[in-house]
Scaffold this motif. Sequence first.
Motif, PDB file in Angstrom:
ATOM      1  N   LEU A  45      -4.116   7.325   1.994  1.00  0.00           N
ATOM      2  CA  LEU A  45      -4.631   6.136   1.310  1.00  0.00           C
ATOM      3  C   LEU A  45      -5.396   5.238   2.291  1.00  0.00           C
ATOM      4  CD1 LEU A  45      -4.860   4.470  -1.263  1.00  0.00           C
ATOM      5  CD2 LEU A  45      -2.650   3.445  -0.766  1.00  0.00           C
ATOM      6  N   SER A  46      -4.871   5.064   3.507  1.00  0.00           N
ATOM      7  CA  SER A  46      -5.560   4.254   4.513  1.00  0.00           C
ATOM      8  C   SER A  46      -6.960   4.795   4.797  1.00  0.00           C
ATOM      9  CB  SER A  46      -4.782   4.237   5.832  1.00  0.00           C
ATOM     10  OG  SER A  46      -3.560   3.597   5.663  1.00  0.00           O
ATOM     11  N   LYS A  47      -7.045   6.114   4.906  1.00  0.00           N
ATOM     12  CA  LYS A  47      -8.345   6.758   5.172  1.00  0.00           C
ATOM     13  C   LYS A  47      -9.341   6.468   4.059  1.00  0.00           C
ATOM     14  CE  LYS A  47      -7.245  10.916   7.695  1.00  0.00           C
ATOM     15  NZ  LYS A  47      -7.070  12.353   7.520  1.00  0.00           N
ATOM     16  N   ILE A  48      -8.874   6.593   2.792  1.00  0.00           N
ATOM     17  CA  ILE A  48      -9.773   6.348   1.660  1.00  0.00           C
ATOM     18  C   ILE A  48     -10.242   4.898   1.684  1.00  0.00           C
ATOM     19  CG2 ILE A  48      -9.926   6.210  -0.863  1.00  0.00           C
ATOM     20  CD1 ILE A  48      -7.948   8.468  -1.057  1.00  0.00           C
ATOM     21  N   ARG A  49      -9.305   3.983   1.929  1.00  0.00           N
ATOM     22  CA  ARG A  49      -9.659   2.561   1.939  1.00  0.00           C
ATOM     23  C   ARG A  49     -10.662   2.248   3.060  1.00  0.00           C
ATOM     24  NH1 ARG A  49      -6.307  -1.298  -0.413  1.00  0.00           N
ATOM     25  NH2 ARG A  49      -6.325  -2.521   1.501  1.00  0.00           N
ATOM     26  N   ALA A  50     -10.451   2.865   4.206  1.00  0.00           N
ATOM     27  CA  ALA A  50     -11.357   2.628   5.337  1.00  0.00           C
ATOM     28  C   ALA A  50     -12.781   3.085   4.965  1.00  0.00           C
ATOM     29  CB  ALA A  50     -10.862   3.368   6.576  1.00  0.00           C
ATOM     30  N   LYS A  51     -12.849   4.223   4.255  1.00  0.00           N
ATOM     31  CA  LYS A  51     -14.156   4.754   3.837  1.00  0.00           C
ATOM     32  C   LYS A  51     -14.851   3.832   2.840  1.00  0.00           C
ATOM     33  CE  LYS A  51     -14.962   9.211   2.642  1.00  0.00           C
ATOM     34  NZ  LYS A  51     -14.510  10.558   2.166  1.00  0.00           N
ATOM     35  N   MET A  52     -14.037   3.164   2.001  1.00  0.00           N
ATOM     36  CA  MET A  52     -14.625   2.337   0.938  1.00  0.00           C
ATOM     37  C   MET A  52     -15.182   1.023   1.473  1.00  0.00           C
ATOM     38  SD  MET A  52     -12.071   2.877  -2.332  1.00  0.00           S
ATOM     39  CE  MET A  52     -12.768   1.584  -3.363  1.00  0.00           C
ATOM     40  N   ILE A  53     -14.682   0.568   2.622  1.00  0.00           N
ATOM     41  CA  ILE A  53     -15.097  -0.750   3.126  1.00  0.00           C
ATOM     42  C   ILE A  53     -16.499  -0.666   3.744  1.00  0.00           C
ATOM     43  CG2 ILE A  53     -14.589  -2.550   4.849  1.00  0.00           C
ATOM     44  CD1 ILE A  53     -11.569  -1.849   4.288  1.00  0.00           C
ATOM     45  N   GLN A 112       0.802  -1.222   0.000  1.00  0.00           N
ATOM     46  CA  GLN A 112       0.000   0.000   0.000  1.00  0.00           C
ATOM     47  C   GLN A 112       0.836   1.273   0.000  1.00  0.00           C
ATOM     48  OE1 GLN A 112      -3.444   0.075  -0.524  1.00  0.00           O
ATOM     49  NE2 GLN A 112      -2.820  -1.986  -1.071  1.00  0.00           N
ATOM     50  N   TYR A 113       2.001   1.255   0.670  1.00  0.00           N
ATOM     51  CA  TYR A 113       2.804   2.497   0.701  1.00  0.00           C
ATOM     52  C   TYR A 113       3.382   2.795  -0.685  1.00  0.00           C
ATOM     53  CZ  TYR A 113       7.245  -0.099   0.787  1.00  0.00           C
ATOM     54  OH  TYR A 113       8.311  -0.893   0.448  1.00  0.00           O
ATOM     55  N   MET A 114       3.601   1.739  -1.505  1.00  0.00           N
ATOM     56  CA  MET A 114       4.076   1.970  -2.880  1.00  0.00           C
ATOM     57  C   MET A 114       2.954   2.528  -3.749  1.00  0.00           C
ATOM     58  SD  MET A 114       6.518  -1.200  -3.897  1.00  0.00           S
ATOM     59  CE  MET A 114       7.829  -1.772  -2.800  1.00  0.00           C
ATOM     60  N   LEU A 115       1.759   1.986  -3.541  1.00  0.00           N
ATOM     61  CA  LEU A 115       0.610   2.482  -4.298  1.00  0.00           C
ATOM     62  C   LEU A 115       0.351   3.957  -3.960  1.00  0.00           C
ATOM     63  CD1 LEU A 115      -1.524   1.560  -6.295  1.00  0.00           C
ATOM     64  CD2 LEU A 115      -2.979   0.942  -4.375  1.00  0.00           C
ATOM     65  N   ALA A 116       0.495   4.289  -2.681  1.00  0.00           N
ATOM     66  CA  ALA A 116       0.311   5.683  -2.253  1.00  0.00           C
ATOM     67  C   ALA A 116       1.308   6.584  -2.979  1.00  0.00           C
ATOM     68  CB  ALA A 116       0.480   5.797  -0.733  1.00  0.00           C
ATOM     69  N   SER A 117       2.577   6.162  -3.061  1.00  0.00           N
ATOM     70  CA  SER A 117       3.604   6.951  -3.746  1.00  0.00           C
ATOM     71  C   SER A 117       3.231   7.163  -5.213  1.00  0.00           C
ATOM     72  CB  SER A 117       4.952   6.243  -3.629  1.00  0.00           C
ATOM     73  OG  SER A 117       5.879   6.749  -4.579  1.00  0.00           O
ATOM     74  N   TYR A 118       2.797   6.078  -5.865  1.00  0.00           N
ATOM     75  CA  TYR A 118       2.437   6.146  -7.279  1.00  0.00           C
ATOM     76  C   TYR A 118       1.289   7.131  -7.509  1.00  0.00           C
ATOM     77  CZ  TYR A 118       0.614   4.540 -11.799  1.00  0.00           C
ATOM     78  OH  TYR A 118       0.144   4.485 -13.089  1.00  0.00           O
ATOM     79  N   LEU A 119       0.312   7.117  -6.590  1.00  0.00           N
ATOM     80  CA  LEU A 119      -0.872   7.961  -6.771  1.00  0.00           C
ATOM     81  C   LEU A 119      -0.664   9.374  -6.201  1.00  0.00           C
ATOM     82  CD1 LEU A 119      -3.629   5.326  -5.915  1.00  0.00           C
ATOM     83  CD2 LEU A 119      -3.170   6.296  -8.164  1.00  0.00           C
ATOM     84  N   GLY A 120       0.519   9.610  -5.640  1.00  0.00           N
ATOM     85  CA  GLY A 120       0.820  10.942  -5.126  1.00  0.00           C
ATOM     86  C   GLY A 120       0.174  11.234  -3.775  1.00  0.00           C
TER      87      GLY A 120
END
Lengths: 190, 190
Positions: free
Chosen positions: B182-190, B168-176
């Motif tokens: 990113l954790s917050k967004i994922r928590a909201k989506m679940i 996930q930390y690599m994905l966060a880097s890629y998406l800026g």
Amino acid sequence: MFKNLTDHIARFVSLSEDEQEIFVSYLKYKHLKKNGFLLEEGQVCHGNYFILKGCLRLYFVKDNGNKQIIQFAIENWWMTDYTSFEQKIPSGFFIQAIEETEVAYIESSSQYDLFDGVPKIERYFRLILQKYHSASLMRLQYIYDLTPEDRYRHFYGLFPQFVQRIPQYMLASYLGFTPEFLSKIRAKMI
Amino acid sequence: MFKNLTDHIARFVSLSEDEQEIFVSYLKYKHLKKNGFLLEEGQVCHGNYFILKGCLRLYFVKDNGNKQIIQFAIENWWMTDYTSFEQKIPSGFFIQAIEETEVAYIESSSQYDLFDGVPKIERYFRLILQKYHSASLMRLQYIYDLTPEDRYRHFYGLFPQFVQRIPQYMLASYLGFTPEFLSKIRAKMI
């Protein structure tokens, strides 16, 4: 008439006189008034356009009705929507002249005859696309890595001729700013 | 061994058995452990890499020491630094395996012999580069057009297999993003 283009090609591949003659026989020419369109959303993009003189922009219209500019092209750049051009499907983009513009272009219908006749032209396009691909990665890098203010300074340093020629509200759209934000940065730089 | 690659090529150009044999004779194979490097900053990139199995990332190190990921590549994608590969100049990027990875690759030193021997391979690369160029433009479009949250949703919709495989930390880097965002967004989506 096509000297800018044949000179540009000579920087990447070396054509014999015969090859150059065949190549030129495939080229078409178009003159556009300021604000004229080469492509509108929903149309199939039939040309790959090389700017002999002038300036084009490629943009799409966002859900909120605003225009988002994705690319500019001035003299010695190619512009097309490759997906639409290659697959002959409708485009989601507009290509518009923002100055009086002259282009040389290759038609999608004759592209493969040209490549089969002069394979070095296919090599030239592969090399051009490699450059464009690298440039896109650099641009992504700057978007993530620089503050908006530094992004403008960097763009100005690389492409002063763009900044002179292009209306400021279009430059703001390209850089992802509001026009007001761009005015502020420019005021600070003076 | 190279079936994934010859199948991929067959989607773009059709090679005779002889052409396919010549092509395969130019391929090299490399196995990388997780975290192994194909390229480090300052080196010349000698290979154009096709992922048979595994996952690579291309990144650079920012002035503040953080890694900025520019691209990921999984099975059936090519990855190289084209500027370094073509011009034989030192690269500013790293290419690293983030899983155990197997690649087929073409060396810059034999690239032109291959293209001269099998011109359809040069066509294949032109078509691949057109696709990559269009994809870069789409990516720029999403960066400007979507909120960070929608950018994640969109990425997830397009590439669910990436989101599963990549830390996930690599994905966060890629998406800026920051990893926390990113954790917050994922928590909201679940």
